[in-house]
Design an enzyme around this catalytic site. Sequence first.
Site, PDB file in Angstrom:
ATOM      1  N   THR A 101       1.066  -1.366  -0.242  1.00 28.20           N
ATOM      2  CA  THR A 101       0.304  -0.494   0.116  1.00 28.20           C
ATOM      3  C   THR A 101       0.533   0.982   0.222  1.00 28.20           C
ATOM      4  OG1 THR A 101      -2.151  -1.103   0.990  1.00 28.20           O
ATOM      5  CG2 THR A 101      -1.197   1.528   1.183  1.00 28.20           C
ATOM      6  N   ASN A 111       1.634  -9.394  10.837  1.00 26.59           N
ATOM      7  CA  ASN A 111       2.349  -8.357  10.391  1.00 26.59           C
ATOM      8  C   ASN A 111       1.811  -6.854  11.368  1.00 26.59           C
ATOM      9  OD1 ASN A 111       1.695  -6.268   8.392  1.00 26.59           O
ATOM     10  ND2 ASN A 111       0.316  -8.467   7.911  1.00 26.59           N
ATOM     11  N   PHE A 161       1.768   0.133   7.246  1.00 26.90           N
ATOM     12  CA  PHE A 161       1.911   0.996   5.925  1.00 26.90           C
ATOM     13  C   PHE A 161       3.335   1.817   5.492  1.00 26.90           C
ATOM     14  CE2 PHE A 161      -2.947   1.415   4.750  1.00 26.90           C
ATOM     15  CZ  PHE A 161      -2.720   1.079   4.799  1.00 26.90           C
ATOM     16  N   ASN A 204      -2.486  -0.144  -5.113  1.00 31.83           N
ATOM     17  CA  ASN A 204      -2.628  -0.621  -3.792  1.00 31.83           C
ATOM     18  C   ASN A 204      -2.978   1.343  -3.227  1.00 31.83           C
ATOM     19  OD1 ASN A 204      -2.941  -0.743  -1.199  1.00 31.83           O
ATOM     20  ND2 ASN A 204      -3.719  -2.627  -1.751  1.00 31.83           N
ATOM     21  N   SER A 262      -6.837  -2.582   6.769  1.00 36.31           N
ATOM     22  CA  SER A 262      -5.126  -2.886   6.722  1.00 36.31           C
ATOM     23  C   SER A 262      -6.087  -3.056   8.814  1.00 36.31           C
ATOM     24  CB  SER A 262      -4.491  -2.333   6.429  1.00 36.31           C
ATOM     25  OG  SER A 262      -3.666  -2.051   7.653  1.00 36.31           O
ATOM     26  N   THR A 289      -3.633   0.136  10.159  1.00 38.97           N
ATOM     27  CA  THR A 289      -3.639   2.060  10.407  1.00 38.97           C
ATOM     28  C   THR A 289      -5.206   2.055  11.521  1.00 38.97           C
ATOM     29  OG1 THR A 289      -2.687   2.412   8.378  1.00 38.97           O
ATOM     30  CG2 THR A 289      -4.372   3.826   9.355  1.00 38.97           C
ATOM     31  N   GLY A 334      -2.175 -15.758   5.520  1.00 38.67           N
ATOM     32  CA  GLY A 334      -1.751 -17.173   5.459  1.00 38.67           C
ATOM     33  C   GLY A 334      -2.537 -18.355   5.970  1.00 38.67           C
TER      34      GLY A 334
HETATM   35  C1  LIG Z   1       4.031  -8.553   5.853  1.00 36.72           C
HETATM   36  C2  LIG Z   1       2.383  -8.595   5.315  1.00 36.72           C
HETATM   37  C3  LIG Z   1       2.474  -6.842   4.915  1.00 36.72           C
HETATM   38  C4  LIG Z   1       1.190  -6.989   3.952  1.00 36.72           C
HETATM   39  N1  LIG Z   1       0.998  -4.925   3.936  1.00 36.72           N
HETATM   40  C5  LIG Z   1      -0.453  -5.178   3.137  1.00 36.72           C
HETATM   41  C6  LIG Z   1       0.345  -3.922   2.317  1.00 36.72           C
HETATM   42  O1  LIG Z   1       0.077  -2.608   2.780  1.00 36.72           O
HETATM   43  N2  LIG Z   1      -1.531  -3.523   1.813  1.00 36.72           N
HETATM   44  C7  LIG Z   1      -2.447  -4.449   1.651  1.00 36.72           C
HETATM   45  O2  LIG Z   1      -3.151  -3.886   1.414  1.00 36.72           O
HETATM   46  N3  LIG Z   1      -2.470  -6.047   2.042  1.00 36.72           N
HETATM   47  C8  LIG Z   1      -1.332  -5.943   2.814  1.00 36.72           C
HETATM   48  N4  LIG Z   1      -1.068  -7.390   3.312  1.00 36.72           N
HETATM   49  C9  LIG Z   1      -1.686  -8.288   2.684  1.00 36.72           C
HETATM   50  C10 LIG Z   1      -2.107  -8.930   2.086  1.00 36.72           C
HETATM   51  O3  LIG Z   1      -1.785  -8.477   0.821  1.00 36.72           O
HETATM   52  C11 LIG Z   1      -3.161 -10.586   2.006  1.00 36.72           C
HETATM   53  O4  LIG Z   1      -4.087  -9.528   1.594  1.00 36.72           O
HETATM   54  C12 LIG Z   1      -2.921 -11.224   2.837  1.00 36.72           C
HETATM   55  O5  LIG Z   1      -1.480 -11.708   3.759  1.00 36.72           O
HETATM   56  C13 LIG Z   1      -3.796 -12.429   3.056  1.00 36.72           C
HETATM   57  O6  LIG Z   1      -3.167 -13.189   1.937  1.00 36.72           O
HETATM   58  P1  LIG Z   1      -2.204 -14.738   2.688  1.00 36.72           P
HETATM   59  O7  LIG Z   1      -2.453 -15.429   3.519  1.00 36.72           O
HETATM   60  O8  LIG Z   1      -1.604 -14.934   1.081  1.00 36.72           O
HETATM   61  O9  LIG Z   1      -0.743 -13.576   3.082  1.00 36.72           O
HETATM   62  C14 LIG Z   1       0.011  -7.599   3.864  1.00 36.72           C
HETATM   63  C15 LIG Z   1       0.253  -9.209   3.842  1.00 36.72           C
HETATM   64  C16 LIG Z   1       1.552  -9.470   5.244  1.00 36.72           C
HETATM   65  C17 LIG Z   1       1.929 -10.379   5.562  1.00 36.72           C
END
Ligand SMILES: Cc1cc2nc3c(=O)[nH]c(=O)nc-3n(C[C@H](O)[C@H](O)[C@H](O)COP(=O)(O)O)c2cc1C
Length: 368
Positions: free
Chosen positions: A91, A116, A120, A146, A182, A185, A276
């Site tokens: 983002t 996490n 941002f 994003n 998220s 924030t 995850g």
């Molecule tokens: C370390 C980390 C940072 C993330 N940062 C953002 C972000 O900045 N913006 C966002 O929309 N999603 C963010 N996400 C969410 C991921 O885009 C995703 O929606 C979420 O992790 C679920 O998918 P996954 O289970 O495959 O990780 C972040 C996820 C992780 C693990």
Amino acid sequence: MYKIFFKLVFSRTDPERAHHLAFRWIRLAARVPVLRTFVAAALAPRHKELRTEALGLRMHGPFGLAAGFDKNAVAIDGMAMLGFDHVEIGTVTGEPQPGNPGKRLFRLVGDRALINRMGFNNDGSLAVAARLASRTPAFRTVVGVNIGKTKVVPEEEAVDDYVKSAERLAPHADYLVVNVSSPNTPGLRNLQATEALRPLLSAVREAADRAVTARRVPLLVKIAPDLADEDVDAVADLAVELGLDGIIATNTTIAREELGLTSPPALVQETGGLSGAPLKARSLEVLRRLYARVGDRITLVGVGGVGSAEDAWQRILAGATLVQGYSAFIYEGPFYARGLHKGLAARLRQSPYATLADAVGADVRKTV
Ligand SMILES: Cc1cc2nc3c(=O)[nH]c(=O)nc-3n(C[C@H](O)[C@H](O)[C@H](O)COP(=O)(O)O)c2cc1C
């Protein structure tokens, strides 16, 4: 091999440091033409049958990198080299910001999950727009951007902050995502309420149209898995009403207890968004609900706990035209996208569907 490497090196390294380390290798490899061609040939073989058209864009396949991994748009070619069919950067916030202090990324290895609270951390819309503008792509890949709210901007001024980012970034985006989901924030997720979301999405749509007149930049919204079912329906209805192009389901979750986690309690209780494998069931449920509500009127993007080809296939059958992953990439390593594509192509071949598009939502259509 990656699994051994992960055990010996990455699992003993601070997660954020490991991320930066891996990131540096990916960027370096992508900068050397011979090397990147070689790596892409090995990790990103194309499957004709997976070619996807979504949001008016042509892609090599349906599988992309979720937002948060390449927040500042510095490794788009690197991620394309590793086989991701689209890369969602960000983002990105209106203004640059450091994110939350201290340790802010945690691995729950036994649960194949991450927590996490990055908050941002990013270079801000001006710098990222300049970076995207000066980019000479080595691979043809779709780039999603994003956007989110700068932390110090009060909630009442959130729209202006998003508008600033949209104006600067839309010209460089194949698609634009409004992130209101998220958990890191304060107050951001309140923007998912339709009274707040309607003016926000309308203003971002107008900003994107002002900034880009030669084409219509597709606009999506990314939602949390923690929304109540009625609120998921409300966002779906609003998206149709506003003529939005897509919904991304889902972001990370603040849920813990109901997920049956096996990691040490102190770790499980860390503040932040969990992603995850444990997120899989709820993300899939939200996706199904959305598809049942909007059908083919809006493009759905399935994300959350996609660890395998089977997971991706289930998302497609549940209504996702595009699928994304992040956490499983940390655990599976560089062969993640390759394995996923191979398995997906095999599933499609064995299925009754002639194309991937025919399979989208097939499970949900059967039950309604
Ligand atoms: C370390 C980390 C940072 C993330 N940062 C953002 C972000 O900045 N913006 C966002 O929309 N999603 C963010 N996400 C969410 C991921 O885009 C995703 O929606 C979420 O992790 C679920 O998918 P996954 O289970 O495959 O990780 C972040 C996820 C992780 C693990």
